[in-house]
Design a protein around this motif. Structure first.
Motif, mmCIF file in Angstrom:
data_model
loop_
_atom_site.group_PDB
_atom_site.id
_atom_site.type_symbol
_atom_site.label_atom_id
_atom_site.label_comp_id
_atom_site.label_asym_id
_atom_site.label_seq_id
_atom_site.Cartn_x
_atom_site.Cartn_y
_atom_site.Cartn_z
ATOM 1 N N VAL A 88 3.313 4.705 -10.257
ATOM 2 C CA VAL A 88 2.623 5.984 -10.346
ATOM 3 C C VAL A 88 3.199 6.906 -9.290
ATOM 4 O O VAL A 88 3.397 6.501 -8.145
ATOM 5 N N ALA A 89 3.496 8.139 -9.660
ATOM 6 C CA ALA A 89 4.017 9.127 -8.724
ATOM 7 C C ALA A 89 2.992 10.239 -8.547
ATOM 8 O O ALA A 89 2.594 10.886 -9.510
ATOM 9 N N ILE A 90 2.545 10.441 -7.322
ATOM 10 C CA ILE A 90 1.637 11.544 -6.987
ATOM 11 C C ILE A 90 2.471 12.601 -6.284
ATOM 12 O O ILE A 90 2.971 12.383 -5.182
ATOM 13 N N ASP A 128 3.942 3.552 5.868
ATOM 14 C CA ASP A 128 3.416 2.380 6.563
ATOM 15 C C ASP A 128 2.027 1.986 6.069
ATOM 16 O O ASP A 128 1.408 1.081 6.598
ATOM 17 N N LEU A 129 1.535 2.644 5.019
ATOM 18 C CA LEU A 129 0.175 2.375 4.553
ATOM 19 C C LEU A 129 0.063 1.018 3.861
ATOM 20 O O LEU A 129 -0.909 0.295 4.054
ATOM 21 N N HIS A 130 1.042 0.688 3.014
ATOM 22 C CA HIS A 130 0.962 -0.529 2.222
ATOM 23 C C HIS A 130 2.327 -0.795 1.614
ATOM 24 O O HIS A 130 3.109 0.141 1.371
ATOM 25 N N GLU A 131 2.609 -2.064 1.356
ATOM 26 C CA GLU A 131 3.914 -2.417 0.800
ATOM 27 C C GLU A 131 4.158 -1.804 -0.576
ATOM 28 O O GLU A 131 5.300 -1.656 -1.017
ATOM 29 N N ARG A 132 3.088 -1.437 -1.286
ATOM 30 C CA ARG A 132 3.240 -0.860 -2.623
ATOM 31 C C ARG A 132 3.333 0.666 -2.603
ATOM 32 O O ARG A 132 3.395 1.296 -3.652
ATOM 33 N N VAL A 133 3.285 1.258 -1.421
ATOM 34 C CA VAL A 133 3.243 2.710 -1.303
ATOM 35 C C VAL A 133 4.448 3.190 -0.509
ATOM 36 O O VAL A 133 4.743 2.656 0.566
ATOM 37 N N ARG A 134 5.145 4.208 -1.038
ATOM 38 C CA ARG A 134 6.229 4.818 -0.267
ATOM 39 C C ARG A 134 6.356 6.283 -0.647
ATOM 40 O O ARG A 134 6.031 6.686 -1.780
ATOM 41 N N ALA A 181 7.263 13.066 -3.703
ATOM 42 C CA ALA A 181 6.270 12.257 -4.409
ATOM 43 C C ALA A 181 5.878 11.034 -3.583
ATOM 44 O O ALA A 181 6.701 10.457 -2.868
ATOM 45 N N LEU A 182 4.617 10.675 -3.684
ATOM 46 C CA LEU A 182 4.132 9.416 -3.139
ATOM 47 C C LEU A 182 4.138 8.420 -4.290
ATOM 48 O O LEU A 182 3.440 8.603 -5.292
#
Length: 326
Positions: free
Chosen positions: A2-4, A179-185, A190-191
């Motif tokens: 998912v891209a935010i 650095d929030l979570h391994e699934r987030v970059r 885009a996040l």
């Protein structure tokens, strides 16, 4: 994936918030499949009989239970309206929940797969009455499952926000978001969230993104969109130690500093208030305060204000002492 979308203006409006409702919804998901949330098993085993006795775990009649399926099932966005700040208030969040427009409730319920169970059918037919019933179930759930543990949970969430604020100051938005979570970059504009069962739209410029630390969302992340405001709930640091037995300080360090002060240093693996330290160690609040004053003077502890609370944390010198004595 998912891209935010996060424009420069939206990144400038990324903010943190704490939410009682997020902990309720994520906690119900833990109870749905406790094997996937092993760190919370002590809590789940303790509260399940109470909730079952109140009928909240009834698969046929429990509205909250029917609305929160096991992961990775769909969660209605209206369950978690965007929280407003760092002082969570269940009453205010339930008021926002009850104010959800009927058309929004029905639109979200239409996304649930399969036949509609009786409680969801009643909510669909009369959203206003159904939301009042849901708010009542959440209040009962809170009283039975979370109210007694909320001071500890709140301390973990406050410490998480403090840690992330320092990370933002040191490394900027990119360091924070990556650095929030391994699934987030964060890449480009885009996040990116590596989560199949999530459909958040791009965040328009001016709306920003609400980051919601949570203890019960572990080990995954959850992202939703409510109107034009997106939210990302992620695991708070320290959640894994929430239900552990009190920490034991190394004997060698206790011989040098005294057992009480050594025990306090061992408990300060995350910023904690005097009240929380007293509860965890069995020392009196006055005794904890006196020890903290001595440890601050020795350069082993620092204290900062978080809202109405004063939180203490150990310094790098204290970390070195604990490592060496261990």
């Amino acid at each position: 994936m998912v891209a935010i979308g996060l424009s420069a203006g939206a990144v400038a409006r990324v903010r943190f918030a704490l939410s009682c409702l997020w902990e309720v919804i994520a906690g119900v998901r833990v109870l749905r499949d406790p094997g996937q949330h092993a760190i919370h098993l002590p809590w789940a085993n303790r509260v399940r009989p109470r909730l079952a006795g109140a009928g909240l775990l009834d698969p046929d009649a429990g509205l909250l239970w029917q609305l929160v399926p096991p992961a990775p099932g769909y969660l209605a966005d209206f369950l978690t309206p965007p929280p407003v700040g760092l002082t969570p208030d269940l009453g205010q969040e339930l008021a926002a929940l009850r104010a959800t427009p009927p058309d929004t409730v029905r639109a979200h319920l239409d996304l649930y797969p399969g036949p509609r169970p009786s409680a969801l059918a009643a909510l669909y037919a009369d959203p206003e009455a159904g939301l009042r019933r849901l708010a009542g179930e959440i209040e009962t759930y809170w009283r039975l499952a979370l109210a007694g543990d909320w001071p500890r949970i709140r301390a973990v969430l406050d410490a998480e926000v403090f840690h992330r604020a320092r990370r933002l100051a040191e490394d900027g938005a990119a360091g924070l978001l990556n650095d929030l979570h391994e699934r987030v970059r964060w890449e480009g504009d885009a996040l990116l969230i590596n989560q199949r069962h999530c459909a958040a739209p791009d965040v328009p410029d001016g709306a920003g993104l609400v980051l919601v630390p949570s203890v019960f969302v572990w080990p995954s992340v959850l992202s939703i969109a409510a109107g034009d405001v997106s939210q990302l709930a992620y695991p708070a640091r320290g959640a894994g130690a929430l239900w552990e037995c009190p920490t034991t300080a190394p004997d060698a360090l206790g011989a040098v500093l005294g057992r009480g002060r050594a025990r306090l240093l061992a408990e300060l693996d995350a910023p904690r208030s005097t009240t929380e330290l007293a509860r965890r160690t069995g020392l009196s609040p006055a005794g904890v305060s006196q020890h903290l004053t001595t440890l601050r003077a020795a350069g082993l502890v620092v204290t900062h204000r978080q809202g109405r609370s004063l939180l203490s944390s150990r310094t790098a010198v204290a970390e070195a002492l604990l490592s060496a004595s261990a």
